[in-house]
Design a protein around this motif. Structure first.
Motif, PDB file in Angstrom:
ATOM      1  N   LEU A  43       1.030  -0.928   0.291  1.00 49.49           N
ATOM      2  CA  LEU A  43       0.181  -0.483  -0.172  1.00 49.49           C
ATOM      3  C   LEU A  43       0.654   0.838  -0.182  1.00 49.49           C
ATOM      4  CD1 LEU A  43      -2.788   0.541   0.262  1.00 49.49           C
ATOM      5  CD2 LEU A  43      -3.207   1.056   2.652  1.00 49.49           C
ATOM      6  N   LYS A  44       0.496   2.159  -0.671  1.00 46.82           N
ATOM      7  CA  LYS A  44       1.539   3.525  -1.246  1.00 46.82           C
ATOM      8  C   LYS A  44       0.337   3.883  -1.509  1.00 46.82           C
ATOM      9  CE  LYS A  44       5.203   6.303  -2.807  1.00 46.82           C
ATOM     10  NZ  LYS A  44       6.292   5.510  -3.663  1.00 46.82           N
ATOM     11  N   ASN A  45       0.169   5.538  -0.699  1.00 50.81           N
ATOM     12  CA  ASN A  45      -0.788   7.356  -0.850  1.00 50.81           C
ATOM     13  C   ASN A  45      -1.987   6.382  -0.944  1.00 50.81           C
ATOM     14  OD1 ASN A  45       1.476   8.146  -0.498  1.00 50.81           O
ATOM     15  ND2 ASN A  45       2.370   8.543  -2.856  1.00 50.81           N
ATOM     16  N   GLY A  46      -2.335   5.199  -0.423  1.00 52.00           N
ATOM     17  CA  GLY A  46      -3.468   4.362  -0.445  1.00 52.00           C
ATOM     18  C   GLY A  46      -4.152   4.167  -1.475  1.00 52.00           C
ATOM     19  N   ILE A  47      -3.333   3.518  -3.017  1.00 52.82           N
ATOM     20  CA  ILE A  47      -3.864   2.794  -3.699  1.00 52.82           C
ATOM     21  C   ILE A  47      -2.679   1.197  -3.396  1.00 52.82           C
ATOM     22  CG2 ILE A  47      -2.873   2.264  -5.794  1.00 52.82           C
ATOM     23  CD1 ILE A  47      -5.072   4.038  -5.217  1.00 52.82           C
ATOM     24  N   ALA A  48      -3.114   0.179  -3.507  1.00 49.57           N
ATOM     25  CA  ALA A  48      -2.814  -1.220  -3.356  1.00 49.57           C
ATOM     26  C   ALA A  48      -2.335  -1.563  -5.194  1.00 49.57           C
ATOM     27  CB  ALA A  48      -3.464  -1.889  -2.994  1.00 49.57           C
ATOM     28  N   SER A  49      -1.258  -2.489  -4.726  1.00 47.11           N
ATOM     29  CA  SER A  49       0.226  -3.117  -5.777  1.00 47.11           C
ATOM     30  C   SER A  49      -0.617  -4.421  -5.683  1.00 47.11           C
ATOM     31  CB  SER A  49       1.043  -2.249  -5.694  1.00 47.11           C
ATOM     32  OG  SER A  49       2.392  -1.223  -5.802  1.00 47.11           O
ATOM     33  N   ALA A  50      -0.673  -5.086  -6.637  1.00 46.94           N
ATOM     34  CA  ALA A  50      -1.078  -6.519  -6.397  1.00 46.94           C
ATOM     35  C   ALA A  50       0.117  -7.102  -6.443  1.00 46.94           C
ATOM     36  CB  ALA A  50      -2.197  -7.172  -7.583  1.00 46.94           C
ATOM     37  N   PRO A  51      -0.206  -8.287  -5.156  1.00 46.06           N
ATOM     38  CA  PRO A  51       1.795  -9.220  -5.186  1.00 46.06           C
ATOM     39  C   PRO A  51       2.058  -9.688  -6.661  1.00 46.06           C
ATOM     40  CG  PRO A  51      -0.231 -10.164  -3.516  1.00 46.06           C
ATOM     41  CD  PRO A  51      -0.852  -9.207  -4.593  1.00 46.06           C
ATOM     42  N   SER A  52       3.078  -9.775  -7.087  1.00 44.96           N
ATOM     43  CA  SER A  52       3.652 -10.528  -7.793  1.00 44.96           C
ATOM     44  C   SER A  52       3.217 -11.868  -8.629  1.00 44.96           C
ATOM     45  CB  SER A  52       4.700 -10.350  -8.728  1.00 44.96           C
ATOM     46  OG  SER A  52       5.315 -10.655  -7.231  1.00 44.96           O
ATOM     47  N   GLU A  53       3.182 -12.627  -6.982  1.00 45.17           N
ATOM     48  CA  GLU A  53       2.948 -14.348  -6.969  1.00 45.17           C
ATOM     49  C   GLU A  53       1.278 -14.100  -6.510  1.00 45.17           C
ATOM     50  OE1 GLU A  53       5.426 -15.508  -3.199  1.00 45.17           O
ATOM     51  OE2 GLU A  53       7.180 -14.639  -4.251  1.00 45.17           O
ATOM     52  N   ALA A  54       0.805 -13.626  -6.952  1.00 45.34           N
ATOM     53  CA  ALA A  54      -0.650 -13.840  -6.560  1.00 45.34           C
ATOM     54  C   ALA A  54      -0.990 -14.710  -7.653  1.00 45.34           C
ATOM     55  CB  ALA A  54      -1.370 -12.588  -6.494  1.00 45.34           C
ATOM     56  N   PRO A  55      -2.002 -15.163  -8.212  1.00 44.98           N
ATOM     57  CA  PRO A  55      -3.146 -15.421  -9.605  1.00 44.98           C
ATOM     58  C   PRO A  55      -3.563 -14.184  -9.842  1.00 44.98           C
ATOM     59  CG  PRO A  55      -2.919 -17.156  -7.073  1.00 44.98           C
ATOM     60  CD  PRO A  55      -2.927 -15.861  -6.510  1.00 44.98           C
ATOM     61  N   ASP A  56      -3.883 -14.727 -11.379  1.00 44.95           N
ATOM     62  CA  ASP A  56      -4.000 -13.097 -11.894  1.00 44.95           C
ATOM     63  C   ASP A  56      -5.496 -12.421 -11.296  1.00 44.95           C
ATOM     64  OD1 ASP A  56      -2.247 -12.874 -14.316  1.00 44.95           O
ATOM     65  OD2 ASP A  56      -3.421 -14.320 -14.623  1.00 44.95           O
ATOM     66  N   VAL A  57      -6.440 -13.750 -10.664  1.00 41.95           N
ATOM     67  CA  VAL A  57      -8.049 -12.887 -10.287  1.00 41.95           C
ATOM     68  C   VAL A  57      -7.819 -12.426  -9.045  1.00 41.95           C
ATOM     69  CG1 VAL A  57      -8.516 -14.922  -8.617  1.00 41.95           C
ATOM     70  CG2 VAL A  57     -10.417 -13.775  -9.845  1.00 41.95           C
ATOM     71  N   VAL A  58      -6.739 -12.585  -8.208  1.00 44.32           N
ATOM     72  CA  VAL A  58      -6.246 -11.706  -6.937  1.00 44.32           C
ATOM     73  C   VAL A  58      -6.132 -10.284  -7.022  1.00 44.32           C
ATOM     74  CG1 VAL A  58      -5.228 -11.858  -4.383  1.00 44.32           C
ATOM     75  CG2 VAL A  58      -5.957 -13.630  -5.432  1.00 44.32           C
ATOM     76  N   LYS A  59      -5.249 -10.278  -8.374  1.00 37.81           N
ATOM     77  CA  LYS A  59      -3.866  -9.338  -8.743  1.00 37.81           C
ATOM     78  C   LYS A  59      -5.288  -8.098  -9.100  1.00 37.81           C
ATOM     79  CE  LYS A  59       0.121 -11.131  -9.871  1.00 37.81           C
ATOM     80  NZ  LYS A  59       1.156 -11.708 -11.466  1.00 37.81           N
ATOM     81  N   LYS A  60      -6.410  -9.027 -10.621  1.00 39.10           N
ATOM     82  CA  LYS A  60      -7.771  -8.097 -10.380  1.00 39.10           C
ATOM     83  C   LYS A  60      -8.518  -7.835  -9.505  1.00 39.10           C
ATOM     84  CE  LYS A  60      -7.843 -10.619 -15.320  1.00 39.10           C
ATOM     85  NZ  LYS A  60      -9.181 -12.249 -15.453  1.00 39.10           N
ATOM     86  N   ALA A  61      -8.716  -8.433  -8.679  1.00 41.80           N
ATOM     87  CA  ALA A  61      -9.263  -7.686  -7.349  1.00 41.80           C
ATOM     88  C   ALA A  61      -8.778  -6.686  -6.727  1.00 41.80           C
ATOM     89  CB  ALA A  61     -10.052  -9.087  -6.185  1.00 41.80           C
ATOM     90  N   VAL A  62      -7.425  -6.186  -7.253  1.00 42.55           N
ATOM     91  CA  VAL A  62      -6.373  -5.313  -5.708  1.00 42.55           C
ATOM     92  C   VAL A  62      -6.958  -4.280  -7.122  1.00 42.55           C
ATOM     93  CG1 VAL A  62      -4.171  -4.546  -6.020  1.00 42.55           C
ATOM     94  CG2 VAL A  62      -5.032  -7.135  -4.941  1.00 42.55           C
TER      95      VAL A  62
END
Length: 172
Positions: A43-62
């Motif tokens: 989390l930086k300045n109110g915006i989340a970065s998805a973890p690189s190791e997460a499945p695509d659906v989790v990145k899309k959720a972020v």
């Protein structure tokens, strides 16, 4: 010339500074998909970065949550349709899950008590009780309430799950 006589340079500078400040903390744009190394969202300045190791659906959720982070709290917001001008707790959760096609229409907090699989998920957990619901995605809480903040957004502080039922989408 008329416009400049109404506003002094100090006022114009203040207006410009306020506009620039406001724009710098807005939610991520649709084409922004920040990624952080590892298995936990950053989390930086109110915006989340998805973890690189997460499945695509989790990145899309972020990234979906980023789209509405910072929007105003609106009672009933997001209940008629996924897209709205503001969101309450269940409208915000519905927006994220709807963007992943995990639900077909917005749901209220009580409906999440029986949604998905029982217990916390590895990547995504919905915490529900009658009257409130929030998400934890890749280790970050996405909620509408936190001490002084109201409206959908990422929260730095954990929330005790006491009184909440943990649910998750199958496989996540």
């Amino acid at each position: 010339m008329i416009w400049t006589t109404r506003f002094s340079m100090k006022k114009l500078t203040l207006i410009f500074w306020l506009a620039a400040s406001f724009l710098s903390v807005q939610p991520a744009l649709a084409d922004e998909r920040p990624v952080a190394p590892g298995s936990i969202a950053a989390l930086k300045n109110g915006i989340a970065s998805a973890p690189s190791e997460a499945p695509d659906v989790v990145k899309k959720a972020v990234w979906a949550a980023n789209q509405i982070a910072g929007m105003p709290y609106k009672y009933g917001g997001g209940h008629g349709e996924f897209s709205d001008t503001g969101y309450d707790c269940s409208g915000a959760v519905s927006y994220v899950l709807g963007s992943l096609e995990l639900i077909g229409s917005p749901m209220d907090s009580k409906q999440y008590l029986d949604w998905g699989e029982a217990g916390p998920g590895k990547w995504l957990t919905v915490y529900a009780r009658d009257g409130h619901v929030f998400l934890v995605i890749a280790g970050l809480r996405f909620d509408t309430t936190d001490r002084l903040n109201i409206g959908p957004g990422w929260r730095e502080h954990e929330r005790a799950p006491d009184g909440f039922v943990a649910r998750h989408p199958k496989g996540y």
